[in-house]
Design an enzyme around this catalytic site. Structure first.
Site, PDB file in Angstrom:
ATOM      1  N   GLU A   1      34.866  22.282   4.137  1.00 41.06           N
ATOM      2  CA  GLU A   1      34.598  21.296   2.914  1.00 41.06           C
ATOM      3  C   GLU A   1      33.105  21.477   2.285  1.00 41.06           C
ATOM      4  O   GLU A   1      32.429  20.475   2.450  1.00 41.06           O
ATOM      5  CB  GLU A   1      34.764  20.051   3.080  1.00 41.06           C
ATOM      6  CG  GLU A   1      36.468  19.893   3.276  1.00 41.06           C
ATOM      7  CD  GLU A   1      36.849  18.280   3.319  1.00 41.06           C
ATOM      8  OE1 GLU A   1      37.984  18.009   2.948  1.00 41.06           O
ATOM      9  OE2 GLU A   1      36.011  17.605   3.972  1.00 41.06           O
ATOM     10  N   VAL A   2      32.610  22.704   2.432  1.00 41.41           N
ATOM     11  CA  VAL A   2      31.081  22.941   1.865  1.00 41.41           C
ATOM     12  C   VAL A   2      31.149  23.059   0.413  1.00 41.41           C
ATOM     13  O   VAL A   2      31.385  24.236  -0.268  1.00 41.41           O
ATOM     14  CB  VAL A   2      30.476  24.510   2.470  1.00 41.41           C
ATOM     15  CG1 VAL A   2      29.260  24.308   2.125  1.00 41.41           C
ATOM     16  CG2 VAL A   2      30.685  24.303   3.979  1.00 41.41           C
TER      17      VAL A   2
END
Length: 468
Positions: free
Chosen positions: A145-146
């Protein structure tokens, strides 16, 4: 499923349990089939030296970490530490000292992969965690989840000069982190979350060099699968080995405090089907991590506490062990936790809470009682009688009829008495398992606002009746 590793995820960025509680829980999860622990320390690790600011004031001491490792070993549970390496980096980037490595100056979530200090700090964190975990075989670098990639000026300039996409920036950074682990700890196998790889085109993924450096852990917590249809074929062409990740709690709402066991059993049913259908495409399915998220991110409130979710963990572990959910699994876990009747699979159906006795069972029973009372509270504040005859305008004008106020006040007293009793019970039970900051947060977020609101309603109703 006997040869597959089954990891229990301990998310310590919220509500870290006291070590003596883990001592009671480890034998249970081992009995249910767990083979190891995936420990996500976040700021609960006792970082030192240049990294000392990262450690929370409530962080475990090195002695506590050693005790956890000893207890795990005594219960034949392996340890896999998890250190985030690019995203979910709030616990580091919130500090002024590390602000310069943010990808977005105002947002403390992702570090800048083009800043040479970023890699230096990540590697230093990994090395310190490795130092306190001698003998481990696996290490998890997170990397999920960047949400901000290639947006800072440094990254934009680099992408232009080197003809790179944001995805390639990510892959290059991850490869550098993995390279550090391989060079300094050559006996350790690295793992990473897979979501940042899911939509990467196969040629890019094959050319990334990650195939022989890391094993992806594919996570999915829904009961109906929504992964890309080509994901297994694509991954099997790049990665010989793979992991799966389900959830036993912390995946149904950022501020949920009760675990719907039935939902998580459905998630595991789908995973078992996927493993049977797709597992043969890989050299080996290494195992499954049962995640138990405690916060959705560093700044989120707490969600379901571990003692409350222990029945769910037992059911899900045994389901993986047996290959399906059966009446035998339900009965066995219920007996292990000394329930006098079968564990309710859906707490929201307001069935009576059966007596039980297990580590943290007082928290479980108090939270189930609170769940039922909370539903009554929510019905009360939306009740037509309250909105009609005891709304703020009527109270301000002192315009009311006792025939309506008296029954409302009686209901207020009942709810307030129940909330006050549960507050007292939970405060005592929580202190047995958690540190004071967790106890304070949970009570102030979930119960005390309701006590204040009902108390205010009581005072307003009493005032109206005295005026009448």
């Amino acid at each position: 499923m006997d040869d597959m590793q089954k990891l229990v995820h301990l998310d310590l960025k919220g509500a870290p349990p006291k070590v003596h509680y883990l001592e009671k829980v480890f034998p249970l999860i081992r009995k249910w089939g767990a083979t190891g622990l995936l420990i996500e320390y976040e700021d609960m690790f006792p970082y030192w030296g240049p990294l000392s600011e990262i450690a929370s004031e409530f962080a475990y001491s090195p002695e506590c970490v050693s005790s956890i490792l000893r207890l795990a070993e005594e219960n034949n549970l392996s340890i896999i530490p998890l250190v985030q390496s690019i995203g979910h980096f709030e616990f580091v980037l919130k500090h002024e000292k590390f602000r310069s490595i943010r990808e977005v100056p105002n947002y403390p979530m992702a570090l800048c992969p083009s800043n040479e200090d970023s890699l230096l700090i990540v590697c230093m964190m990994i090395d310190q965690v490795m130092e306190l975990h001698p003998g481990i075989r696996y290490f998890h670098i997170g990397a999920d989840e960047v949400y901000h990639l290639g947006v800072c000026e440094r990254c934009k300039r680099r992408m232009s000069e080197e003809n790179l996409s944001p995805q390639q920036l990510f892959l290059i950074h991850v490869k550098a982190v993995l390279g550090h682990i391989k060079n300094t700890h050559p006996t350790i196998t690295s793992i990473m979350w897979d979501d940042m790889l899911r939509h990467t085109e196969l040629p890019i993924l094959m050319n990334s060099g990650l195939g022989d450096m890391v094993e992806p852990m594919v996570w999915h917590y829904l009961s109906d699968f929504r992964l890309p249809i080509d994901i297994w074929d694509k991954y099997s062409k790049v990665f010989p080995n793979i992991w799966f990740a389900s959830a036993f709690k912390g995946a149904t709402g950022a501020n949920a405090y009760a675990t719907n066991i039935a939902y998580h059993l459905d998630n595991h049913t789908v995973w078992l089907d996927v493993m049977a259908r797709e597992g043969s495409k890989f050299k080996k399915v290494q195992g499954c991590a049962l995640t138990g998220w405690q916060r959705y991110d560093h700044y989120a409130v707490l969600c379901e506490l571990l003692p409350q979710a222990l029945p769910s963990l037992g059911m899900c572990l045994m389901m993986l062990q047996q290959g399906s959910f059966t009446a035998e699994v339900h009965t066995s876990v219920s007996q292990d936790l000394k329930f006098l009747s079968p564990i309710p699979l859906n707490p929201f159906q307001r069935y009576p809470v059966p007596p039980c006795q297990f580590p943290g069972s007082e928290i479980y029973t108090s939270l189930m009682a609170f769940l039922h009372l909370d539903a009554t509270y929510e019905e009360f504040v939306r009740d037509e009688r309250v909105l009609t005859w005891m709304n703020d305008y009527m109270m301000e004008k002192r315009f009311s009829n006792p025939v309506h106020i008296e029954p409302i006040l009686a209901q207020c007293y009942g709810i307030l008495d129940g909330l006050t009793k549960i507050h007292s019970q939970l405060e005592k039970a929580l202190k047995e398992v958690f540190y004071d900051h967790t106890v304070e947060e949970w009570l102030k977020v979930f119960i005390e606002p309701k006590i204040r609101k009902i108390s205010d309603a009581v005072e307003k109703a009493k005032l109206q009746l005295s005026n009448s």
